[in-house]
Design an enzyme around this catalytic site. Structure first.
Site, PDB file in Angstrom:
ATOM      1  N   LYS A  64       0.855  -1.208   0.000  1.00  0.00           N
ATOM      2  CA  LYS A  64       0.000   0.000   0.000  1.00  0.00           C
ATOM      3  C   LYS A  64       0.880   1.244   0.000  1.00  0.00           C
ATOM      4  O   LYS A  64       0.689   2.155  -0.813  1.00  0.00           O
ATOM      5  CB  LYS A  64      -0.891   0.009   1.239  1.00  0.00           C
ATOM      6  CG  LYS A  64      -1.528   1.367   1.542  1.00  0.00           C
ATOM      7  CD  LYS A  64      -2.421   1.378   2.750  1.00  0.00           C
ATOM      8  CE  LYS A  64      -1.713   1.641   4.025  1.00  0.00           C
ATOM      9  NZ  LYS A  64      -1.401   3.053   4.335  1.00  0.00           N
ATOM     10  N   ASN A  65       1.842   1.296   0.910  1.00  0.00           N
ATOM     11  CA  ASN A  65       2.600   2.548   1.092  1.00  0.00           C
ATOM     12  C   ASN A  65       3.569   2.816  -0.050  1.00  0.00           C
ATOM     13  O   ASN A  65       3.854   3.966  -0.372  1.00  0.00           O
ATOM     14  CB  ASN A  65       3.278   2.551   2.458  1.00  0.00           C
ATOM     15  CG  ASN A  65       2.241   2.630   3.574  1.00  0.00           C
ATOM     16  OD1 ASN A  65       1.092   2.994   3.330  1.00  0.00           O
ATOM     17  ND2 ASN A  65       2.621   2.251   4.775  1.00  0.00           N
ATOM     18  N   CYS A 125      -4.591   8.026   9.273  1.00  0.00           N
ATOM     19  CA  CYS A 125      -4.915   7.451  10.578  1.00  0.00           C
ATOM     20  C   CYS A 125      -4.658   8.487  11.681  1.00  0.00           C
ATOM     21  O   CYS A 125      -3.681   9.225  11.644  1.00  0.00           O
ATOM     22  CB  CYS A 125      -4.053   6.227  10.845  1.00  0.00           C
ATOM     23  SG  CYS A 125      -4.422   4.898   9.714  1.00  0.00           S
ATOM     24  N   ARG A 159       0.138  14.790  12.967  1.00  0.00           N
ATOM     25  CA  ARG A 159       0.969  14.241  11.882  1.00  0.00           C
ATOM     26  C   ARG A 159       1.505  15.417  11.068  1.00  0.00           C
ATOM     27  O   ARG A 159       0.991  15.776  10.026  1.00  0.00           O
ATOM     28  CB  ARG A 159       0.163  13.249  11.052  1.00  0.00           C
ATOM     29  CG  ARG A 159      -0.300  12.062  11.905  1.00  0.00           C
ATOM     30  CD  ARG A 159      -0.931  10.963  11.119  1.00  0.00           C
ATOM     31  NE  ARG A 159       0.058  10.243  10.297  1.00  0.00           N
ATOM     32  CZ  ARG A 159      -0.298   9.173   9.557  1.00  0.00           C
ATOM     33  NH1 ARG A 159      -1.559   8.778   9.534  1.00  0.00           N
ATOM     34  NH2 ARG A 159       0.599   8.555   8.811  1.00  0.00           N
ATOM     35  N   ASP A 168       4.029  -0.002  12.179  1.00  0.00           N
ATOM     36  CA  ASP A 168       2.771  -0.469  11.564  1.00  0.00           C
ATOM     37  C   ASP A 168       2.441  -1.909  11.924  1.00  0.00           C
ATOM     38  O   ASP A 168       1.372  -2.395  11.569  1.00  0.00           O
ATOM     39  CB  ASP A 168       2.827  -0.311  10.042  1.00  0.00           C
ATOM     40  CG  ASP A 168       2.853   1.154   9.648  1.00  0.00           C
ATOM     41  OD1 ASP A 168       3.174   1.455   8.492  1.00  0.00           O
ATOM     42  OD2 ASP A 168       2.574   2.005  10.525  1.00  0.00           O
ATOM     43  N   ARG A 187      -8.992  -0.097   4.064  1.00  0.00           N
ATOM     44  CA  ARG A 187      -8.155   0.895   3.378  1.00  0.00           C
ATOM     45  C   ARG A 187      -6.821   0.272   2.987  1.00  0.00           C
ATOM     46  O   ARG A 187      -6.167   0.711   2.049  1.00  0.00           O
ATOM     47  CB  ARG A 187      -7.866   2.076   4.321  1.00  0.00           C
ATOM     48  CG  ARG A 187      -9.039   2.960   4.610  1.00  0.00           C
ATOM     49  CD  ARG A 187      -8.646   4.087   5.525  1.00  0.00           C
ATOM     50  NE  ARG A 187      -7.414   4.722   5.062  1.00  0.00           N
ATOM     51  CZ  ARG A 187      -6.663   5.511   5.824  1.00  0.00           C
ATOM     52  NH1 ARG A 187      -7.015   5.745   7.079  1.00  0.00           N
ATOM     53  NH2 ARG A 187      -5.577   6.078   5.355  1.00  0.00           N
TER      54      ARG A 187
HETATM   55  C1  EPZ Z   1       4.217   6.616   6.738  1.00  0.00           C
HETATM   56  O1  EPZ Z   1       3.547   7.698   7.354  1.00  0.00           O
HETATM   57  C2  EPZ Z   1       3.188   5.509   6.605  1.00  0.00           C
HETATM   58  N1  EPZ Z   1       2.075   5.985   5.790  1.00  0.00           N
HETATM   59  C3  EPZ Z   1       2.676   5.097   7.983  1.00  0.00           C
HETATM   60  O2  EPZ Z   1       1.874   3.929   7.777  1.00  0.00           O
HETATM   61  C4  EPZ Z   1       3.841   4.703   8.883  1.00  0.00           C
HETATM   62  O3  EPZ Z   1       3.364   4.497  10.197  1.00  0.00           O
HETATM   63  C5  EPZ Z   1       4.910   5.799   8.889  1.00  0.00           C
HETATM   64  O4  EPZ Z   1       5.300   6.140   7.545  1.00  0.00           O
HETATM   65  C6  EPZ Z   1       6.166   5.368   9.652  1.00  0.00           C
HETATM   66  O5  EPZ Z   1       6.700   4.206   9.059  1.00  0.00           O
HETATM   67  C7  EPZ Z   1       2.221   6.020   4.449  1.00  0.00           C
HETATM   68  O6  EPZ Z   1       3.263   5.664   3.903  1.00  0.00           O
HETATM   69  C8  EPZ Z   1       1.038   6.505   3.662  1.00  0.00           C
HETATM   70  P1  EPZ Z   1       6.647   9.686   8.883  1.00  0.00           P
HETATM   71  P2  EPZ Z   1       4.256   9.159   7.377  1.00  0.00           P
HETATM   72  O7  EPZ Z   1       6.711  10.949   8.125  1.00  0.00           O
HETATM   73  O8  EPZ Z   1       5.066   9.332   6.157  1.00  0.00           O
HETATM   74  C9  EPZ Z   1       7.271  12.832  12.366  1.00  0.00           C
HETATM   75  C10 EPZ Z   1      -0.007   2.556   7.822  1.00  0.00           C
HETATM   76  O9  EPZ Z   1      -0.479   1.953   8.792  1.00  0.00           O
HETATM   77  N2  EPZ Z   1       7.221  13.825  11.270  1.00  0.00           N
HETATM   78  O10 EPZ Z   1       7.706   8.638   8.669  1.00  0.00           O
HETATM   79  O11 EPZ Z   1       3.214  10.136   7.716  1.00  0.00           O
HETATM   80  C11 EPZ Z   1       5.929  12.174  12.610  1.00  0.00           C
HETATM   81  O12 EPZ Z   1       5.148  12.936  13.522  1.00  0.00           O
HETATM   82  C12 EPZ Z   1       0.450   3.982   7.999  1.00  0.00           C
HETATM   83  O13 EPZ Z   1       0.174   2.064   6.677  1.00  0.00           O
HETATM   84  C13 EPZ Z   1       7.516  15.154  11.570  1.00  0.00           C
HETATM   85  O14 EPZ Z   1       7.792  15.519  12.718  1.00  0.00           O
HETATM   86  O15 EPZ Z   1       5.225   8.980   8.635  1.00  0.00           O
HETATM   87  C14 EPZ Z   1       6.323  10.850  13.192  1.00  0.00           C
HETATM   88  O16 EPZ Z   1       6.590  10.993  14.570  1.00  0.00           O
HETATM   89  C15 EPZ Z   1       0.081   4.547   9.349  1.00  0.00           C
HETATM   90  N3  EPZ Z   1       7.490  16.067  10.547  1.00  0.00           N
HETATM   91  C16 EPZ Z   1       7.629  10.514  12.483  1.00  0.00           C
HETATM   92  O17 EPZ Z   1       8.107  11.752  11.961  1.00  0.00           O
HETATM   93  C17 EPZ Z   1       7.190  15.710   9.252  1.00  0.00           C
HETATM   94  O18 EPZ Z   1       7.200  16.584   8.374  1.00  0.00           O
HETATM   95  C18 EPZ Z   1       7.515   9.532  11.347  1.00  0.00           C
HETATM   96  O19 EPZ Z   1       6.555  10.039  10.443  1.00  0.00           O
HETATM   97  C19 EPZ Z   1       6.903  14.355   8.987  1.00  0.00           C
HETATM   98  C20 EPZ Z   1       6.932  13.433  10.004  1.00  0.00           C
END
Ligand code: EPZ
Length: 421
Positions: free
Chosen positions: A22-23, A117, A122, A308, A400
């Protein structure tokens, strides 16, 4: 409200084919909007998040046709808008990759703040930091993101946070920028490598994806005219491996990349689970009355234990003997589902980012709610183990991200029914 009704106690066994990630698909489909020619993408899962994304891309003018084999024929040359402001954009997280793609294509992009989610704030500040480093002006107001650049020039970007989304988004925007972009402290997830490999297949020049330093040499045109196949879904595969654990079953997950599963395989073996690893499959085999050992987990960016799989693993730890610990280091509030597990008899105490699980208490069926995609999957897994009937409501959240979830579980022997609410 649509629900699943699960009658627990069946030992799941058999083989299951894992679908495309998916991702990775959300990133690859967005990156395809950057191309100057058509492309074909294979192994795209038929799940709600992807179908919403396809509709958003069509709304921008892209021509997308799903073939009978499930692959997508995409021609982005007719894209005529840099404004992704349909309401659908707010429903999924992955829509934000279109900012990088539209910025790369038009040097401007407007879109609603993304959805996704709900387990804490986020932020997308690292995405914006990257776009500004490439020369764009960023404005967030009225719930929309406005990004515009006279020109995109390569730059050196050090991410403050290891972010999957920011890494992918900046990589997409930089693919057609002038000059070289280096992303330091990049995330290393398999789906980041997949997006980089897709872009390279279409004519880009990206090196280092999968490490914490990614080098993108911008190319003026990405001709496309190629076919790309999405990697298998690491999290779907892990969910079915854990299904074998909670039912003391014997499941072989096929069409996977075992390397991507190592964080889970290693920990399941620590719990006493026997695994057998092939070139594109893993067999998880337990004895019907097997006692699982407690263990401690910490979620971390790849190659650490994936956040995840955190909810699904916590459900497994409820069935192990002794006290286990789950520390959630990525998201600020990803334990909401634990109240539902407690309704099923789980003995779990949450203190900040740590959940202490006192395993071995028999789970019993109850009516519970899927609060997000992986939390919902965890409750289904708990229901497969529980004595009696479990109803999981709001299961659209689960669908989803899991292709054909009910049929795949039934194929393994689960007693699960989908009821329209
Ligand atoms: C991706 O989300 C995935 N979603 C999430 O999977 C997954 O949990 C996550 O990566 C971590 O592996 C998709 O790919 C669509 P991040 P993403 O940016 O990109 C902080 C699922 O179940 N952060 O890696 O949104 C954030 O708050 C979903 O399939 C900032 O501070 O995650 C978090 O603590 C749920 N500033 C950490 O980084 C930013 O600009 C990791 O977030 C971006 C992120």
């Amino acid at each position: 409200m649509t629900s699943y009704i699960i009658r627990g106690g069946n030992r799941l066994s058999g083989e299951i084919m894992i679908s495309g990630s998916k991702n990775a698909s959300l990133g690859v489909l967005s990156a395809a909007m950057l191309l100057d020619g058509p492309c074909k993408i294979e192994n795209i899962p038929d799940i709600a998040d992807l179908n919403v994304m396809i509709e958003i891309c069509k709304g921008l003018g892209a021509q997308i046709k799903r073939e009978t084999d499930g692959s997508l024929m995409i021609d982005p040359r007719m894209i005529n808008s840099w404004e992704a402001t349909q309401d659908k954009v707010r429903h999924i997280r992955g829509s934000y990759y279109l900012i990088g793609a539209l910025l790369g294509r038009f040097r401007k992009a407007v879109m609603f703040m993304p959805g996704g989610c709900n387990f804490g704030t986020r932020p997308i500040d690292q995405h914006m930091k990257g776009f500004e480093a490439l020369g764009a002006r960023v404005l967030i107001e009225y719930g929309k993101i406005f990004v515009e650049a006279d020109e995109l020039k390569g730059n050196h970007i050090f991410l403050d946070v290891v972010s999957v989304g920011a890494t992918i988004n900046i990589m997409i925007a930089a693919a057609k920028a002038d000059g070289v972009t280096v992303i330091e402290n990049a995330a290393r997830e398999p789906h980041i490598v997949d997006v980089a490999n897709f872009l390279n297949t279409m004519g880009a020049n990206i090196r280092g994806a999968g490490t914490d330093v990614i080098r993108i040499t911008g190319t003026p045109r990405l001709e496309g005219n190629a076919t790309y196949s999405i990697i298998p879904d690491q999290i779907e595969a892990g969910t079915y491996m854990i299904a074998a654990g909670v039912t003391r079953g014997d499941i072989t997950v096929r069409n996977i990349i075992p390397k991507h599963m190592e964080p889970l395989t290693a920990k399941m073996e620590e719990m006493g689970v026997a695994t057998e690893v092939g070139d594109d499959w893993i067999r998880v085999r337990l004895e019907p009355d097997q006692v699982l050992q407690a263990a401690s987990f910490k979620t971390m960016p790849y190659p650490g234990f994936p956040t995840d799989l955190q909810p699904q693993t916590t459900a497994l730890l409820c069935t192990a003997e002794g006290n286990s610990r789950m520390v959630e280091n990525v998201w600020e509030n990803r334990f909401q589902y634990i109240d539902d597990l407690k309704m099923m008899g789980a003995d779990i105490m949450v203190a900040g980012h740590t959940a202490l699980i006192s395993g071995g208490h028999p789970l019993t069926g109850a009516k519970v709610t899927a609060r997000d995609l992986r939390a919902g999957a965890a409750l289904v897994l708990a229901g497969l183990n529980a004595d009696g009937e479990t109803e999981v409501t709001d299961i659209n959240k689960i669908e989803r991200g899991y292709e054909d979830f009910v049929n795949k579980l039934r194929q393994l022997g689960a007693d699960i029914t989908r009821i329209e609410g």
